[in-house]
Design an enzyme around this catalytic site. Structure first.
Site, PDB file in Angstrom:
ATOM      1  N   THR A  84     -31.546 -14.411   6.686  1.00 27.82           N
ATOM      2  CA  THR A  84     -30.529 -14.195   7.716  1.00 27.82           C
ATOM      3  C   THR A  84     -29.118 -14.061   7.171  1.00 27.82           C
ATOM      4  O   THR A  84     -28.258 -13.473   7.809  1.00 27.82           O
ATOM      5  CB  THR A  84     -30.518 -15.390   8.698  1.00 27.82           C
ATOM      6  OG1 THR A  84     -31.457 -16.347   8.269  1.00 27.82           O
ATOM      7  CG2 THR A  84     -30.860 -14.959  10.053  1.00 27.82           C
ATOM      8  N   THR A 160     -34.077 -19.386   4.156  1.00 25.72           N
ATOM      9  CA  THR A 160     -34.079 -20.838   3.920  1.00 25.72           C
ATOM     10  C   THR A 160     -35.483 -21.445   3.864  1.00 25.72           C
ATOM     11  O   THR A 160     -35.668 -22.510   3.280  1.00 25.72           O
ATOM     12  CB  THR A 160     -33.288 -21.562   5.026  1.00 25.72           C
ATOM     13  OG1 THR A 160     -33.816 -21.184   6.287  1.00 25.72           O
ATOM     14  CG2 THR A 160     -31.823 -21.226   4.955  1.00 25.72           C
ATOM     15  N   ASP A 161     -36.464 -20.776   4.477  1.00 23.90           N
ATOM     16  CA  ASP A 161     -37.774 -21.422   4.640  1.00 23.90           C
ATOM     17  C   ASP A 161     -38.404 -21.869   3.314  1.00 23.90           C
ATOM     18  O   ASP A 161     -38.965 -22.955   3.229  1.00 23.90           O
ATOM     19  CB  ASP A 161     -38.742 -20.488   5.373  1.00 23.90           C
ATOM     20  CG  ASP A 161     -38.385 -20.339   6.840  1.00 23.90           C
ATOM     21  OD1 ASP A 161     -37.537 -21.117   7.326  1.00 23.90           O
ATOM     22  OD2 ASP A 161     -38.939 -19.444   7.510  1.00 23.90           O
ATOM     23  N   LYS A 239     -36.232 -28.542   2.589  1.00 25.84           N
ATOM     24  CA  LYS A 239     -35.782 -28.204   3.947  1.00 25.84           C
ATOM     25  C   LYS A 239     -36.440 -29.199   4.899  1.00 25.84           C
ATOM     26  O   LYS A 239     -37.657 -29.280   4.971  1.00 25.84           O
ATOM     27  CB  LYS A 239     -36.184 -26.765   4.294  1.00 25.84           C
ATOM     28  CG  LYS A 239     -35.642 -26.309   5.636  1.00 25.84           C
ATOM     29  CD  LYS A 239     -35.947 -24.839   5.930  1.00 25.84           C
ATOM     30  CE  LYS A 239     -35.373 -24.437   7.280  1.00 25.84           C
ATOM     31  NZ  LYS A 239     -35.656 -23.047   7.649  1.00 25.84           N
TER      32      LYS A 239
HETATM   33  N1  ASP Z   1     -37.567 -17.141   8.021  1.00 27.79           N
HETATM   34  C1  ASP Z   1     -36.292 -16.924   7.386  1.00 27.79           C
HETATM   35  C2  ASP Z   1     -36.489 -16.974   5.892  1.00 27.79           C
HETATM   36  O1  ASP Z   1     -36.690 -18.017   5.316  1.00 27.79           O
HETATM   37  C3  ASP Z   1     -35.302 -17.904   7.833  1.00 27.79           C
HETATM   38  C4  ASP Z   1     -33.974 -17.754   7.143  1.00 27.79           C
HETATM   39  O2  ASP Z   1     -33.572 -16.684   6.747  1.00 27.79           O
HETATM   40  O3  ASP Z   1     -33.317 -18.755   6.977  1.00 27.79           O
HETATM   41  O4  ASP Z   1     -36.413 -15.987   5.278  1.00 27.79           O
END
Ligand code: ASP
Length: 430
Positions: A84, A160-161, A239
């Site tokens: 994101t 972040t995942d 996380k």
């Molecule tokens: N699902 C996304 C990812 O980890 C969430 C994010 O971008 O934070 O790529």
């Protein structure tokens, strides 16, 4: 006449008002408005009395920014992998698209220009849940290219995942790293008022600019306030929340530093590696490796263990102090446990099976209870280690890729800060 991208006020037939950005609508019967919360709201045209334009989308917004590299500032390569962060809504399509050129990045976050000289490029456009070992290798090779170009640091924008898997993976791959590699993500996309992208990114830049840190790290929000970020040890972070901006927490250790994004860096634990002319060496992952990750649970079946018979390694997330597994036949209702024990015995004689604990914090101790002692007897590894389950998974895969004959021995060597030197019971979520 309102157009996509304009800021509008929609007055509905019941006289309620909705403010937001007019978006592309896939249906001719409705208008779509992006609210300040970031959510898109479809409003049936029958229910709309009037739409007033509050601000037109400025057409000349795309005027090219000129990048001026300033003398005395460090040069940092920003490598985008997707997620994101550093994305923007495309008003033509309504899609969130990455904005990755240095010009675009400075347009979105102008403050960064005062802190570092930016180089930037897109190396992947992928959500982090879709990443695998090949992406770690790809990233490492791109990092190596930048090191050869003599940049002073690297920022990797990342979903972040699985960012904590990637931070651990890069730590293991990049031997003798002599510049900072800072992974940055955001929990809320850049087009939302509550986005954390800007502060996370600026903090990463400030940390690189103001220190001689030269390891892999994650830089994310410290708390719910928009003032500070933490610099997390790459192998001791996780996380811990689905949506909060301060989702990342250290496990069993303290963070390395706190970045007050506007003006300064506060070192919390200075035992990180500093710059000193080392030559980078890559120890890549074997891309066709099969390493499993299984969580123990009540009513577990021996079949679940059997599934891994053609794998190269397995991490078992057991319970409590020893990473306990359901392997005791203690009454007539626990016959399955004996079969689990037999399957595990077979598996552990063929491939490394590593126990970690679902409790996340603390270390594994298989010496205390009989279950732990039985686990050791059948060859399950992990006694006295305190790795997070994710780092344990990455380390096992990396050892199988690079040191297949020394897996057992090297698991208990602290190679990249994945094991705590001294474990304090006080190091727990605050
Ligand atoms: N699902 C996304 C990812 O980890 C969430 C994010 O971008 O934070 O790529």
């Amino acid at each position: 006449m309102s157009k996509e991208g304009d800021i509008v006020e929609v007055i509905k037939s019941d006289n309620s008002k909705i403010k937001g950005i007019l978006m592309h609508s896939h249906s001719k019967d409705s208008n779509v408005v992006k609210l300040s919360s970031g959510y898109n709201l479809a409003i049936n045209k029958n229910k709309i009395k009037n739409i007033t334009i509050l601000k037109k989308l400025s057409k000349n917004k795309k005027e090219k920014i000129k990048i001026k590299h300033k003398k005395g500032l460090k040069t940092v390569a920003v490598l985008h992998t997707g997620g994101t962060i550093a994305s923007e809504v495309d008003y033509e399509t309504g899609a969130v698209t990455p904005r990755f050129s240095p010009e675009e990045l400075i347009e979105m976050f102008p403050e960064i220009e005062e802190i570092i000289n930016v180089k930037s490029r897109l190396i992947a456009n992928i959500s982090s849940e879709d990443m695998n070992f090949s992406h770690y290798n790809l990233l490492a090779k791109e990092i190596e290219k930048e090191v050869k170009e003599k940049v002073d640091g690297i920022i990797i924008t990342h979903g972040t995942d699985t960012m904590h898997y990637t931070s651990a993976a890069l730590s293991f791959i990049l031997e003798n790293l002599d510049i900072p590699v800072v992974l940055v993500g955001s929990q809320r996309s850049s087009d939302r008022g509550s986005t954390d992208a800007k502060i996370n990114l600026i903090s990463a830049a400030r940390f690189i600019a103001e220190t001689d840190f030269s390891e892999v790290t994650i830089c994310m929000h410290e708390n719910m306030e928009d003032k500070t970020c933490l610099i997390f040890p790459a192998c001791k972070v996780r996380k811990m929340h689905t949506s909060r901006r301060d989702a990342f927490k250290t496990v069993n250790v303290k963070p390395w530093a706190r970045v007050h994004y506007k003006d300064r860096v506060e070192i919390l634990d200075s035992r990180f590696r500093k710059k000193e002319n080392r030559k980078l060496k890559l120890n890549l992952f074997k891309e066709n490796l099969k390493v499993g990750f299984l969580k123990a649970h009540p009513n577990m079946k021996a079949d679940e263990i059997r599934m891994y018979s053609n794998f190269d390694g397995l991490v078992l997330e057991g319970y409590g102090m020893a990473g306990n597994l359901p392997i005791n036949k203690t009454d007539k209702l626990t016959a399955e446990n004996e079969m689990i024990l037999n399957e595990l015995k077979k598996l552990a004689s063929k491939i490394p099976v590593l126990a970690v604990s679902q409790t996340i914090f603390g270390k594994i101790n298989m010496n205390v209870y009989s279950t732990g002692r039985l686990m050791q007897e059948i060859g399950i590894l992990g006694n006295l280690l305190d790795m997070t389950p994710e780092t344990a998974f990455i380390k096992l895969a990396w050892l199988l890729s690079n040191h297949p004959t020394q897996v057992k021995e090297l698991l208990s060597h602290n190679l990249r800060g994945e094991l705590s030197i001294r474990l304090n019971e006080t190091d727990f979520i605050e």
